[in-house]
Design an enzyme around this catalytic site. Sequence first.
Site: not given
Lengths: 261, 178, 439
Positions: B142-143
């Site tokens: 995701c990040h």
Amino acid sequence: MGIVCNLRRAAAATGLITAAALISTSAFAAGDAKEVEDQDWHFEGIFGTVDKASAQRGLQVYLEVCAGCHSLKQVAYRNLADLGFTEAEIKAIAAEYEVTDGPNDEGEMFQRAAILADAFVSPFPNNEAAQASNNGALPPDLSLQVKAHAGGADYIYALLSGYADAPAGTDVPNGLNYNPFFPGSFIAMPPPLAEDGVEYSDGTKASIEQMAWDVVSFMQWTAEPEMEQRKKMGFKVVLFLIILSAILYAAKRKMWSNLDH
Amino acid sequence: MSDDTQDHDGSRRDFLYLSAGAFGAVGLGAALWPFISSMNPSADVLALSTTEVDLSQIADGQRVTVKWQGKPVFIDRRTPKAISEAESTDLADLRDPQSDADRVIQPEWLVVVGVCTHLGCVPKGQKPSEQRGDWGGWFCPCHSSHYDTSGRIRKGPAPLNLPVPPYEFLNDTNIKIG
Amino acid sequence: MSAGTNQTGGTGSGLVKWIDSRLPVFSYMQKEYAEFEAPRNFNWFWNFGAILTFMLVLMIMTGIFLAMQYTPDTGLAFDSVERIMRDVNFGWLLRYLHANGATFFFIAVYIHMFRGMYYGSYKGPRELLWMLGVVILLLLMATAFMGYVLPWGQMSFWGATVITNLFSAIPLVGDSIVTLLWGGFSVDNPTLNRFFALHYLFPFLIFGVVILHVIALHVTGSNNPLGVDPKGPQDTVPFHPYYTMKDSVGLAVFVTIMAAFVFFAPNFFGEPENYLEAAPLVTPAHIVPEWYFLPFFAILRSIDFNIWFVDAKLAGVLAMFGAIGVLFILPWLDKSPVRSAKFRPMYKWFFWILLLDCIILGYVGGKPTDDPVFAGAEWFKIIHLGYITTFWYFFHFLILLPLLGIFERPKPLPKSISEAVLGGGTSGSAATAKPMEKA
């Protein structure tokens, strides 16, 4: 005519209402079924409790005799702790049964041993399979049977211990069995209990009456596991409320004595 | 008019009203408890609050995901290389300093909750085909948070290491999580 | 007599004044529930309004907490109720309070209604109050009917099937209405789901009509056992603290009795068959509604013959709803100017007969129509007893009451409440002058 007269009438009406309630809520005797005998159960009455030893034997009867046809879906293995089994004992009981779980990472369903959190494993995957295996008759789930029949535990006990030879001249239809306590007298279930059919681990003699008694004690527990907590709480609550009512009544009279009469 | 009821006749009347009120209040409070309690986790939910895992089927170097309290838990049977990398890390390099010894019971087995401490995604790395990030642990897509072979945050926005759930070894081959 | 709208005495502290001057809830409560003058001679039957309010709150609270755990799907409903009974903390208590609460709600409602009928509380100027009460009764019956379906037991399913099928008796549109109600071709998942939604909604409608009911009551003031209007402050007492106190006594006793059933005989009023999961292909031997519907069920079954051009099924339905319909128009059926049965010697007899008739109707509703009433006399069946009791019910309301209004000679009324309560009395029966308050 005066208050006292009306009070009497009110009392009579109350009595009638109670009588009517008792009559109308009592079971309409199911056709011609034989009258069920009143038994003295350990769990009866305000202070009644589950006879754990009896219920443990009843579990054994259920597992060895009844579970071949009857499910017990509302009960989980972990609930057996209420009957005095240790966690290890329950794990051992559960591990003898297999549960379908999944899907796994490959998307397939798989079998695994039952754990505490699982509900009792049913003998059949669904009602249709149960009926197919039993000539079209559906062996009911046993969890709630004690609550599902007027007569309750007395009825189940009478039914299980009451199989008899049909009276002379009675034609017993094919595939059915004579039982005078069953509505209509002919029941699909053959007599499930036989003398010494189960070898009790505590050594109790397994007569038909004993096994019927034990399995009904067990079934009472499966139907109402909350019973002991309910009665204990009920005793405290009702006592509290009686005292509260008395105090409130005394306070009310004190307050009203103010007023001129 | 209605004030006439307050005769200061003496403590006996007041005591009666007081005890009536007190009893009533106690009753009311006690009556509310079952309602509130019913909202707490029920017995069937609590029964699933622990999960037992059989470790005997997990091969050396293999990673397995199990579900615990609705969340994924990563179980990693670590290779000796992974273990030594985890143990030899300088704690000063860690954003959330924790020694590997503090995060395992037996060094061969790492058990962490597979929920990224940034915003809750499930990090990759459980399957052999997935990325494991720069430290060979897990990588959150995701990040881009990177976790090492002890599940500790090394790079990326996540503030904390992957949490270690409460667990114990029931015997050599079984653990109970929760 | 009552305080003005300015905050006098106690409603004075800062925050209370601030709120009250913008939204006069406090002075409203003070006026309507504290200072409100009520006849001093209420007997214990006047407790039941407060008891009913408590029951409504109890049912809503237990209902909401049950709804947190219940699943209205035919495949899951029965099991979700069992989960509540077994796994949810105090779930069994919530469930038994709710189920027995319904029974005690109806016990209280029937006592409340019969009080009204005995003391003429339905007469002018309280006609609208009475009719609002009948509306509440109808909403209550609908709520209870739908609620009973939710556990999805055998009686839930079959009771729903029987009663919804009745609407097909309506000429022309009957079948369409039934299909609309069902949301399908039989009682099934859509039916269960919508019954859940409506069962949740209706109690709040009831709450609204109760508010109207109480407002209407406060316009006219309460009736009292003598049926004689209060003439002045000597006839009344402020509602608080006298009736708040007395109501709490009655409430405590009522709740004690209910608790005895909830904890020690929680299935006494229920139907065992409902502990079997609904089986659409297996009809139970005897389909019976809950006890509080039995009199209406008896009336429905009693009309098993065509009436002129109306076929038996429709006639039965009309009779059943008609039994409630006559209650609506009661203020216009009974035109006697005397309210209380205390002073209506003939009416009093017929009141007790009506009560007995309703009880017997309840008994009739619970038995198979073909059963003999008494073991010895096979020719006198339940259905015959049903004919008699149904006939009498309508005869009482439609024929007897109007006639009594014309022909009855009532006893002389006391001049006032306080006169009757405080002794002395009118010429004639000293009985009327007995103190009403048995403190």
